[in-house]
Design an enzyme around this catalytic site. Structure first.
Site, PDB file in Angstrom:
ATOM      1  N   HIS A   1       0.703  -1.099   0.022  1.00 57.35           N
ATOM      2  CA  HIS A   1       0.029  -0.114   0.062  1.00 57.35           C
ATOM      3  C   HIS A   1       0.661   1.271   0.155  1.00 57.35           C
ATOM      4  CE1 HIS A   1      -3.647  -2.156   0.447  1.00 57.35           C
ATOM      5  NE2 HIS A   1      -3.456  -2.638   1.721  1.00 57.35           N
TER       6      HIS A   1
ATOM      7  N   HIS B   1      -6.513  -7.002  -0.243  1.00 61.62           N
ATOM      8  CA  HIS B   1      -6.553  -5.608  -0.455  1.00 61.62           C
ATOM      9  C   HIS B   1      -5.733  -5.316  -1.826  1.00 61.62           C
ATOM     10  CE1 HIS B   1      -7.142  -6.108   3.978  1.00 61.62           C
ATOM     11  NE2 HIS B   1      -8.097  -5.378   3.779  1.00 61.62           N
TER      12      HIS B   1
ATOM     13  N   ASP C   1      -4.731 -12.724   3.753  1.00 63.43           N
ATOM     14  CA  ASP C   1      -6.099 -12.225   4.371  1.00 63.43           C
ATOM     15  C   ASP C   1      -7.199 -12.656   3.466  1.00 63.43           C
ATOM     16  OD1 ASP C   1      -4.685 -10.558   2.502  1.00 63.43           O
ATOM     17  OD2 ASP C   1      -4.780  -8.918   4.003  1.00 63.43           O
TER      18      ASP C   1
ATOM     19  N   ASP D   1      -2.930 -10.597  -2.246  1.00 64.74           N
ATOM     20  CA  ASP D   1      -3.521 -10.031  -0.818  1.00 64.74           C
ATOM     21  C   ASP D   1      -4.932  -9.591  -1.183  1.00 64.74           C
ATOM     22  OD1 ASP D   1      -2.057  -8.510   1.859  1.00 64.74           O
ATOM     23  OD2 ASP D   1      -3.937  -7.526   1.163  1.00 64.74           O
TER      24      ASP D   1
END
Length: 320
Positions: free
Chosen positions: A133, A172, A257, A170
């Site tokens: 990120h 996200h 995740d 991931d």
């Protein structure tokens, strides 16, 4: 139990300094994540088959291939000697955070060196803080330095490899990685992620810009999708694009995740699903990249699911 057939040589990057990055009680990106992973690798017997690789502190000359010098200087200025400093609503620095971040990025660089020196074929980097990120000039989403993006530029600049594939599974979207390379025709970025979900980017229409148009591939997933759906999208979208691109080096932003038990998301992957995705990516690496894979930890917040998924992922690498 650990599989008996071990073919590829797999390395492991880890350092106790990664535990010194501590964003406070109750924060999901906790030092206990790495403790759980290392404990599981020991208990399963996987650790005994891995080549340990010592990280080094990443040099600013490589970090600034991705991040602005002003941002790097700002992190150094704001690093606390006591207490915690907030960088964004989700991301804090403790006294051990800056050193951990430098060693996390440097762990990825050491992994590249070990692969390119033929010491190992692939490496899993059990590092914190995660990275995907982190933007060029901004910390966000638990991330300080974009470890995989820095490694990708290092592969190209130091070793002269022309084409790098980054696979981000991931849950996200890896906004920082996408923004680093969306205009770069030498890097293929592929991301599966729950959508809509944090950070809000990663629509299927985001396909890169300018010379990099078509080399960003976003595969937004709906909540509840699991092993079968991920398998299908990897075969339908990733494999043909990668076979056309012919990467010389493969990097995985390995977040866990999207597991069905993760508390921060709503996807349905299992340990077997992560093993399957690893096998698909390893096939790409074997066809085009001499088997070279760098995998670096991103998310994953149910400690049991994280530890078992990482173990399955590494076992698949060992058998690749």
């Amino acid at each position: 139990m650990f599989c008996d057939v071990v073919m590829g040589k797999t390395g492991l990057v880890y350092h106790p300094a990664y535990l010194e990055h501590d964003m406070g009680p109750g924060h999901p990106e906790s030092p206990n994540r790495l403790r759980a992973i290392m404990q599981r690798l020991g208990e399963s017997g996987t650790a005994a088959h891995l080549t340990r690789i010592e990280p080094r502190r990443a040099e600013d000359e490589w970090i600034t291939q991705v991040h602005s010098p002003n941002y790097v200087a700002s992190l150094n200025r704001h690093a606390p000697t006591e207490g915690r400093v907030s960088l964004d609503p989700d991301t804090l620095m403790s006294p051990g955070s800056l050193q951990a971040a430098y060693l996390a990025a440097g762990g990825a660089l050491a992994a590249v060196d070990a692969i390119m020196a033929h010491q190992v074929d692939h490496v899993f980097c059990a590092v914190r803080p995660p990275g995907h990120h982190a933007e060029a000039g901004r910390a966000m989403g638990f991330c300080l330095f974009n470890n995989v993006a820095i490694a990708a530029r290092y592969v190209q600049k130091k070793y002269g490899l022309a084409r790098v594939l980054i696979v981000d599974w991931d849950v996200h979207h890896g906004n920082g990685t996408q923004h680093s390379f969306e205009e770069n025709p030498s890097i293929l970025f592929f991301s599966t992620h729950q959508y809509p979900h944090y950070p809000g980017t990663g629509r299927g229409t985001e396909r890169g810009k300018g010379a990099g148009e078509g080399l960003t591939i976003n595969a937004p997933m709906e909540a509840g999708e699991g092993d079968e759906e991920y398998h299908a999208i990897f075969l339908q979208s990733l494999v043909p694009a990668a076979d056309q691109f012919k990467p010389e080096f493969v990097i995985i932003s390995a977040g866990f995740d999207a597991h069905k038990d993760d508390p921060l998301a709503g996807m349905g992957l299992t340990e077997a699903g992560y093993r399957d995705l690893t096998n698909i990516v390893a096939g790409i690496a074997q066809r085009h990249a001499k088997g070279r894979i760098l995998s670096s930890l991103e998310g994953g917040y149910n400690l049991t699911a994280l530890a078992h998924s990482v173990d399955a992922h590494i076992q698949a690498l060992l058998s690749a």
